[in-house]
Design an enzyme around this catalytic site. Sequence first.
Site, short mmCIF file in Angstrom:
data_model
loop_
_atom_site.label_atom_id
_atom_site.label_comp_id
_atom_site.label_asym_id
_atom_site.label_seq_id
_atom_site.Cartn_x
_atom_site.Cartn_y
_atom_site.Cartn_z
N CYS B 178 0.80 -1.21 -0.13
CA CYS B 178 0.12 0.05 0.06
C CYS B 178 0.85 1.10 0.08
CB CYS B 178 -1.03 -0.02 1.27
SG CYS B 178 -2.01 -1.49 1.16
N HIS B 318 -2.11 8.64 5.38
CA HIS B 318 -2.68 7.40 5.03
C HIS B 318 -3.94 6.99 5.37
CE1 HIS B 318 -1.50 3.52 3.21
NE2 HIS B 318 -1.56 2.86 4.34
N GLU B 329 -0.23 5.97 12.80
CA GLU B 329 0.30 7.05 12.06
C GLU B 329 0.08 8.32 12.82
OE1 GLU B 329 -2.08 7.68 8.53
OE2 GLU B 329 -0.73 9.22 7.73
N LYS B 350 -8.74 8.97 1.83
CA LYS B 350 -9.48 7.46 1.60
C LYS B 350 -10.87 7.59 2.47
CE LYS B 350 -5.17 4.95 1.92
NZ LYS B 350 -4.20 5.97 2.28
N HIS B 355 -9.54 2.93 0.16
CA HIS B 355 -8.19 2.57 0.00
C HIS B 355 -7.70 2.04 -1.49
CE1 HIS B 355 -3.88 1.63 0.87
NE2 HIS B 355 -4.21 1.12 1.82
N PHE B 415 1.71 -3.05 4.14
CA PHE B 415 2.21 -4.52 4.71
C PHE B 415 3.55 -4.80 4.21
CE2 PHE B 415 -2.46 -6.80 4.70
CZ PHE B 415 -2.69 -5.93 5.62
#
Lengths: 406, 429
Positions: B178, B318, B329, B350, B355, B415
């Site tokens: 991502c 994010h 975050e 988002k 996403h 990830f």
Amino acid sequence: MSSDDRQVWITGIGLLSSLGEGVDAHWSAVTGKNGPVIDEDSYAPYPVHPLVEVDFATQIKKRGDLRQMEPWQRIGTYSAGLAIEDAGLTGNLEMLDTMDMIVAAGSGERDADMDQKVLESTTGENANKGHSNEILKSELRPTLFLAQLSNLLAGNISIVHKVTGSSRTYMGEELAGLASIENAFNRISSGQSDLMLIGGANNAQRKDALLIFELGQNLWGDKFKSVWERDGGGLVMGSVGAFLVLESAAHAKARGAKAYAKMSAVTSGRCSRGEGEARKQLLSQFETMSGKIDKEQIGVMSGASGCGQANVEELVFLSDLDVGGYNPVMRTYGSLLGHSFEAHMPAGLALAALSLSKGEYPAPFEESENEEIAEGIPSQILVTSVGHWRGEGLALVTGVDSKEAK
Amino acid sequence: MSNSNTDHKGRSVVVVTGMGVVTSLGQGQQDNWRDLIAGKSGIRHIKRFSTEGLRTTIAGCVDFLDVDPYSAPALSIAMAESAASEAIEQADIGKKGDFPGPLFLATPPTELEWPQRREIYTEEGADSSLEGYDRLLSACRAEKHEEMQRLFQFASVGEHLADKYGTKGLPISLSTACASGGTAIQLGVEAIGRGDTDTALCVGTDGTVNLEALVRFSLLSALSTRNNPPEGAMASFSKERDGFVMAEGAACLVLESYESAKARGANILGVLAGCGEHADAFHRTRTSPDGMPMIRTISKALVDAGLKPEEIGYVNAHGTSTPENDKMEYFSLKQAFGDVMETTPISSNKSMIGHTLSAAGAVEAVFSLMTMQNGMIPPTINYNTPDPDMGKIDAVPNKAREADVSAVISNSFGFGGQNVSVVYGREPK
């Protein structure tokens, strides 16, 4: 800082394949006469080069980590560990924290049994397409998804070996291996990085991977033959993990590290593979580096796949080097290791560096007329990469002075 | 030194001269921006396949492009082409089909999908005495599947784009999960910084809303299950957040050295002020509990840009709406920024577009630059109940806000311990 300081040294090699594990096992195999290791039965009609039996726990010590990985990630994480160890960096957390990583990756294994269940229940007379939701929901394992994601090989290398400077994963079969080598070379040469880990892994022993390449009928589906004997008829996959530690000369000298060899040039390009285009690509790339080449003592480590017209054109390009006054000794490493896509060029680069540091050529990798026994001492080796579908590239590797050599 | 060609580290200043974007909100900068500042959501019930029996039944699908039959690479190509064409036209660079630089492409990993597997399995050439992969392989031996081969290689999307736009050199396809979109931009900045090229085409694309991908993320407990209403599912930074919503999209930036952009009289849309990256060795899907890799990523980006935290006017988060991401975050931002973070506006695109996975860093780069251009910060929608664990936060709740912003930091985390932050500036210093 002098330009010598920005030389790109190969200070660590990690190899795992059908021939064995580590540099010593590979050197002994490529100089010996045992030939390739082939399994012609398990995936018939496709021969493959199966991975040597290996205790993964020696590099991947936590059982929890091992459980999270499918074979391709184990092969990659293991060989990355070998390269880091070979460079004398295992456990050196301070340096590993600055190490930049580029992994060339495809994706991991699928669950063949589950796929078969879905196919059986959703095709044919009793098809029930909605059923696939139920099967996938109950049969897909979360860990398998993580083992399939391309960038999770890099993720596992970070976790197991603590490489954390930066982490990038390139995709695109052979292109990915070539691009990672080229990018690492450019970053170190230009001063954007001092210490890098690059490489890839391929697990040939899986039918889902064979399927992807058989879509375009790229596989050799007959009794094993070596690369040039197949005459473009198809490729034979090999299980291979190949990683290298690349380092600026200044960085290596400062920590007292020795080099197998240094990289002198890397070129890459693409074409649509019309007739003659791949050869033209290789020729024009070669011209850009010809000024750096020692005509007498040049070896070629060909990454030919054995597949397609481009394969035949690579042989024409290599044969024509004679005309330019070059007299290369050629070795085609796919004949011994099998073709390993993302890991292929890194593996060729590793064998070239090993050969330069040993000061001798390996024994011929196949019995074709293209490979002859050679007595001389190589001073440079040209590694080629012509993808089975796309991407052409060259890397020129040069030996280093004895006081700097491993 | 005003309007210098080099930055505080002596490197070539890199600017943006063209942008393009596609999300579930629509095609092109204009439509996306209009909906984004209106706080509209592109999340809907999935129509592409049956979601019967699944816990999550919503996504931000791009269903308005002509892609038939759907496959992730086919849609990824179509969206990438839309975004790249828009960006190249805006940049007015090169000749048609002859882009004068390399391609850096963030694209999802490729694999055969169920419709294709089923098709091969039931072909005439398939040996029905065999099962599973043996039968599939027999069908491929019987007949070449050239179209599928062209589509389902990992190099496929990049190959299509390189062909269409005539980008130079090897097309680089990359995945950092991502964070991929951010990585593509980073690679472009680095290539221009080395002097390898004057310009680069940086693209992020992701069209992977298919059954198996949905089930996979669902099994990792990563997805929101707040299916009704779909528009309310993404609740970034709020107490109710329970996971992300998968979405599709693409974006493209034409990057150029400032020197070359000025020389050809190009319109400059923004500056790539700095990048930061640090990998996390803690866990495959979780962040180090101390947040150090994220903190270092953010701090490195600020240092690289030569900016102090108070000079950042907006954080393009994010903000995935997972309990873990948003907490870590914001915690990391507070560590890297200090107290000034409590009054720095932060919002999650988002919350409206979902996403977009591999594309997210690129899509959000476009919106970060548009934020500065338009003097308007897009909101975090569905922000109704603050998360008491986060402390003071200015999440630009539910309504866009006018603001004079001259620098933005945009975060992308993925990830596999992937962390990238990019700082964008409004104009060269």
